[in-house]
Motif scaffolding. Structure first.
Motif, PDB file in Angstrom:
ATOM      1  N   ILE A 125       0.850  -1.194   0.000  1.00 21.08           N
ATOM      2  CA  ILE A 125       0.000   0.000   0.000  1.00 21.08           C
ATOM      3  C   ILE A 125       0.884   1.242   0.000  1.00 21.08           C
ATOM      4  N   GLY A 126       0.728   2.076  -1.006  1.00 21.61           N
ATOM      5  CA  GLY A 126       1.505   3.316  -1.056  1.00 21.61           C
ATOM      6  C   GLY A 126       1.712   3.792  -2.472  1.00 21.61           C
ATOM      7  N   GLU A 127       2.325   4.959  -2.589  1.00 20.84           N
ATOM      8  CA  GLU A 127       2.668   5.503  -3.898  1.00 20.84           C
ATOM      9  C   GLU A 127       3.947   4.830  -4.395  1.00 20.84           C
ATOM     10  N   ILE A 128       4.195   4.950  -5.689  1.00 23.56           N
ATOM     11  CA  ILE A 128       5.398   4.349  -6.253  1.00 23.56           C
ATOM     12  C   ILE A 128       6.634   5.060  -5.702  1.00 23.56           C
ATOM     13  N   ASN A 129       7.571   4.271  -5.166  1.00 22.33           N
ATOM     14  CA  ASN A 129       8.835   4.798  -4.689  1.00 22.33           C
ATOM     15  C   ASN A 129       9.854   3.662  -4.695  1.00 22.33           C
ATOM     16  N   TYR A 130      11.068   3.945  -4.262  1.00 25.59           N
ATOM     17  CA  TYR A 130      12.108   2.912  -4.308  1.00 25.59           C
ATOM     18  C   TYR A 130      11.734   1.723  -3.422  1.00 25.59           C
ATOM     19  N   GLU A 131      11.175   2.018  -2.267  1.00 23.60           N
ATOM     20  CA  GLU A 131      10.778   0.946  -1.350  1.00 23.60           C
ATOM     21  C   GLU A 131       9.710   0.051  -1.979  1.00 23.60           C
ATOM     22  N   TRP A 132       8.779   0.664  -2.687  1.00 26.08           N
ATOM     23  CA  TRP A 132       7.728  -0.121  -3.363  1.00 26.08           C
ATOM     24  C   TRP A 132       8.371  -1.061  -4.383  1.00 26.08           C
ATOM     25  N   GLY A 183       8.968 -16.215  -3.369  1.00 31.78           N
ATOM     26  CA  GLY A 183       7.893 -17.168  -3.646  1.00 31.78           C
ATOM     27  C   GLY A 183       6.540 -16.728  -3.144  1.00 31.78           C
ATOM     28  N   ASN A 184       6.417 -15.427  -2.846  1.00 33.80           N
ATOM     29  CA  ASN A 184       5.146 -14.881  -2.385  1.00 33.80           C
ATOM     30  C   ASN A 184       4.387 -14.211  -3.523  1.00 33.80           C
ATOM     31  N   VAL A 185       3.205 -13.716  -3.201  1.00 38.18           N
ATOM     32  CA  VAL A 185       2.331 -13.060  -4.177  1.00 38.18           C
ATOM     33  C   VAL A 185       2.129 -11.607  -3.781  1.00 38.18           C
ATOM     34  N   VAL A 186       2.423 -10.675  -4.687  1.00 41.71           N
ATOM     35  CA  VAL A 186       2.191  -9.244  -4.450  1.00 41.71           C
ATOM     36  C   VAL A 186       0.725  -8.921  -4.725  1.00 41.71           C
ATOM     37  N   VAL A 187       0.099  -8.241  -3.774  1.00 41.71           N
ATOM     38  CA  VAL A 187      -1.278  -7.769  -3.942  1.00 41.71           C
ATOM     39  C   VAL A 187      -1.254  -6.243  -3.837  1.00 41.71           C
ATOM     40  N   ILE A 202     -10.557  -1.367   1.514  1.00 40.06           N
ATOM     41  CA  ILE A 202      -9.231  -1.995   1.593  1.00 40.06           C
ATOM     42  C   ILE A 202      -9.305  -3.260   2.450  1.00 40.06           C
ATOM     43  N   LYS A 203      -9.999  -3.166   3.573  1.00 39.04           N
ATOM     44  CA  LYS A 203     -10.188  -4.347   4.433  1.00 39.04           C
ATOM     45  C   LYS A 203     -10.839  -5.476   3.634  1.00 39.04           C
ATOM     46  N   LYS A 204     -11.845  -5.141   2.859  1.00 33.77           N
ATOM     47  CA  LYS A 204     -12.565  -6.141   2.068  1.00 33.77           C
ATOM     48  C   LYS A 204     -11.634  -6.832   1.072  1.00 33.77           C
ATOM     49  N   LEU A 205     -10.800  -6.045   0.396  1.00 31.83           N
ATOM     50  CA  LEU A 205      -9.884  -6.606  -0.594  1.00 31.83           C
ATOM     51  C   LEU A 205      -8.807  -7.465   0.057  1.00 31.83           C
ATOM     52  N   VAL A 211       1.452  -7.050   5.258  1.00 27.73           N
ATOM     53  CA  VAL A 211       1.216  -5.769   4.593  1.00 27.73           C
ATOM     54  C   VAL A 211       2.492  -4.935   4.618  1.00 27.73           C
ATOM     55  N   PHE A 212       2.989  -4.555   3.452  1.00 26.99           N
ATOM     56  CA  PHE A 212       4.031  -3.536   3.323  1.00 26.99           C
ATOM     57  C   PHE A 212       3.316  -2.213   3.072  1.00 26.99           C
ATOM     58  N   TYR A 213       3.763  -1.145   3.758  1.00 24.11           N
ATOM     59  CA  TYR A 213       3.001   0.096   3.621  1.00 24.11           C
ATOM     60  C   TYR A 213       3.887   1.328   3.768  1.00 24.11           C
ATOM     61  N   ASP A 214       3.425   2.406   3.159  1.00 21.64           N
ATOM     62  CA  ASP A 214       4.028   3.724   3.323  1.00 21.64           C
ATOM     63  C   ASP A 214       3.432   4.344   4.579  1.00 21.64           C
TER      64      ASP A 214
END
Length: 527
Positions: free
Chosen positions: A70-77, A88-92, A103-106, A115-118
């Motif tokens: 969750i976040g805007e495009i940046n180097y960390e993203w 071997g994981n899946v990016v959502v 967001i909770k629903k998705l 969750v990775f987040y800004d």
């Protein structure tokens, strides 16, 4: 000299990442505008940081999990994207602008456990912590006191122990939410092979030396859209530097700072840029008392940084006249067509043959194949999704055998170029049995410089159904060209268009609007 990545044998994201680091090594992969100045990361650093995240996840036994970003495009993203998939994981990818409840629903729908987040969207994360009990780990893009951060993973010295990376090409890499023809959010499962083969097909359309190592692009597309992933991977395939400097508000400042050679944009921004060029040229022409045409090219250099030579446009219908306008200032504008379920690129105009009314040449077999059935565009090939996550019914409805049903209407010409004529779900069915795509007629109307927005709907005249159009004129164009009686001139424009289309598609009534309107919202009222 052609790119030597041997692209045709790349079928996983980790393979692509390692090949990029080997081939471009010390070339700058990413530039980030920060308060300290410009920070640069090479392709080798990008790979190393991504693999540190990969190993950090493996060390924590986070493998084959669904991980939201969750976040805007940046180097960390970007490094999170490569690292998550390499483990071997899946990016959502999640749209940061959605309401917390959505967001909770998705997250629940995709069975997200990490969750990775800004940290700028901390409020969303706090809500998720309270309401999504299946999420067991939160990773912030920034250093925090109470959460693990992405830099804890990158700087963890235990991560230097090499793990064997063995990703199956058919392993799911992403679950990307798309709205289906019933208006419901469905998680399209895209495999490593889907995404890599989409990259291969796009490169084969453009040519292996179309973009140059060391050229720059600016990342502004929202990363929950596959068009943004296309920009990132395509730019990196060519060794192009991806520049990051904030959102749309800083766009023109960043153009002057980074001086990009290539941009990936939606039509609205493409049009806005040209309007800005014309506005500045018009102002200068008045000051210098000369013809605006003499200043358009010079102002384009000022506005666009002087290096821009290619713009890719996608995500919506591109007004064809813009292709000519950009060509006049020395910029190649390439229109394309994609859909999330196809990873996403299905077609793109080729630089050696541009057809401004078309969305481009269809990507080559075996990656992509298109056929038209009952006017609908159907796609099959290795770019087509694995299906909708945990939704066999919707997946079955989306396919005709092995062909994915796009829901878009169109045709293919003799050069294998694809044309969009409308959306199946927006068909107007008149009482006389004729099926009409309003989008097709709206596109024709909006090609006229005096018509900015048109919405076609079913009206009534003498108790008979007719086609009517709500029209917002281009008042700026009218003022610049001394048009006073706008309504009469719009009527004349519609009459001219009516003469070249079938009788049953002709617009019989128009309503002139003084304020801009949202077609999507109004269309529901006029069904």
């Amino acid at each position: 000299m052609k790119n030597a990545l041997n692209i045709k044998d790349i079928d996983t994201i980790p393979t692509l990442l390692f090949r990029l680091a080997e081939h471009f090594s010390n070339t700058t992969a990413v530039k980030i505008k920060s308060q300290e100045g410009i920070i640069e990361k090479t392709y080798l650093q990008l790979k190393n940081d991504s693999m540190s995240i990969c190993y950090g996840l493996i060390n924590r036994d986070i493998v084959e999990e669904k991980i939201a970003v969750i976040g805007e495009i940046n180097y960390e993203w970007i490094v999170a994207y490569f690292g998550i998939i390499s483990a071997g994981n899946v990016v959502v990818p999640i749209d940061k602008d959605l309401e917390s409840k959505e967001i909770k629903k998705l997250l629940n729908q995709a069975d997200v456990s990490v969750v990775f987040y800004d940290n700028r969207f901390k409020d969303i994360v706090e809500y998720v912590k309270e309401s999504c009990k299946n999420v067991k780990l939160f990773v912030s893009f920034q250093q925090t006191e109470d959460e693990i951060s992405i830099y804890d993973l990158i700087n963890d010295t235990s991560n230097v122990v090499s793990h064997k990376i063995n990703i199956n090409p058919d392993q799911t890499a992403m679950i990307v939410f798309a709205v289906n023809q019933n208006g419901e959010n469905k998680g399209a499962m895209l495999s490593n092979k889907n995404i890599c083969h989409n990259l291969i097909g796009t490169v084969l359309l453009l040519g292996e030396d179309f973009l140059k190592k060391g050229e720059s692009t600016i990342l502004i597309l929202p990363p929950h859209h596959m068009f943004a992933i296309t920009q990132l991977l395509l730019a990196m395939y060519y060794g192009v530097t991806a520049c990051i400097g904030g959102g749309l508000g800083d766009f023109f400042k960043n153009i002057k700072l980074f001086k990009p050679a290539v941009l990936f944009l939606v039509p609205m921004i493409v049009e806005s840029i040209y309007k800005k060029i014309c506005k500045e040229a018009n102002k200068a022409a008045k000051d210098l008392k000369c013809d605006i045409k003499d200043l358009i090219y010079q102002k384009s250099l000022d506005v666009l940084g002087g290096n821009l030579r290619v713009i890719f446009s996608g995500g919506a219908v591109l007004p064809p006249y813009l292709v000519d306008k950009y060509q006049e200032i020395g910029i190649t504008l390439l229109n394309g067509y994609g859909i999330t379920e196809c990873s996403p690129v299905v077609a793109c105009n080729r630089p050696q043959l541009i057809k401004k009314d078309s969305v481009g040449c269809i990507a080559p077999k075996p990656y992509c194949e298109v056929k038209i059935k009952d006017n609908e565009i159907l796609v099959r090939g290795s770019i087509v999704m694995q299906g909708y996550y945990k939704d066999e019914i919707s997946t079955g409805q989306a396919f005709d055998g092995e062909w994915f049903k796009t829901g878009d209407l169109g045709y293919i010409d003799d050069d294998n170029y694809l044309y969009i004529t409308g959306l199946k779900k927006n068909l107007i069915i008149l009482k006389d049995g004729n099926n009409i795509s309003p989008v097709e007629i709206e596109k024709r109307l909006e090609q006229h410089p005096l018509i900015e927005i048109a919405m076609v709907y079913v009206g009534n005249k003498n108790e008979k159904d007719i086609l009517a159009a709500m029209i917002y004129p281009n008042y700026e164009y009218a003022a610049e060209n001394g048009i006073d009686d706008i309504e009469s001139m719009v009527e004349k424009a519609v009459d001219e268009i009516n003469q070249v289309i079938p009788i049953y598609k002709r617009v019989r009534k128009i309503e002139i609007q003084k304020n801009k309107f949202n077609k999507t919202q109004l269309r529901e009222l006029y069904k």
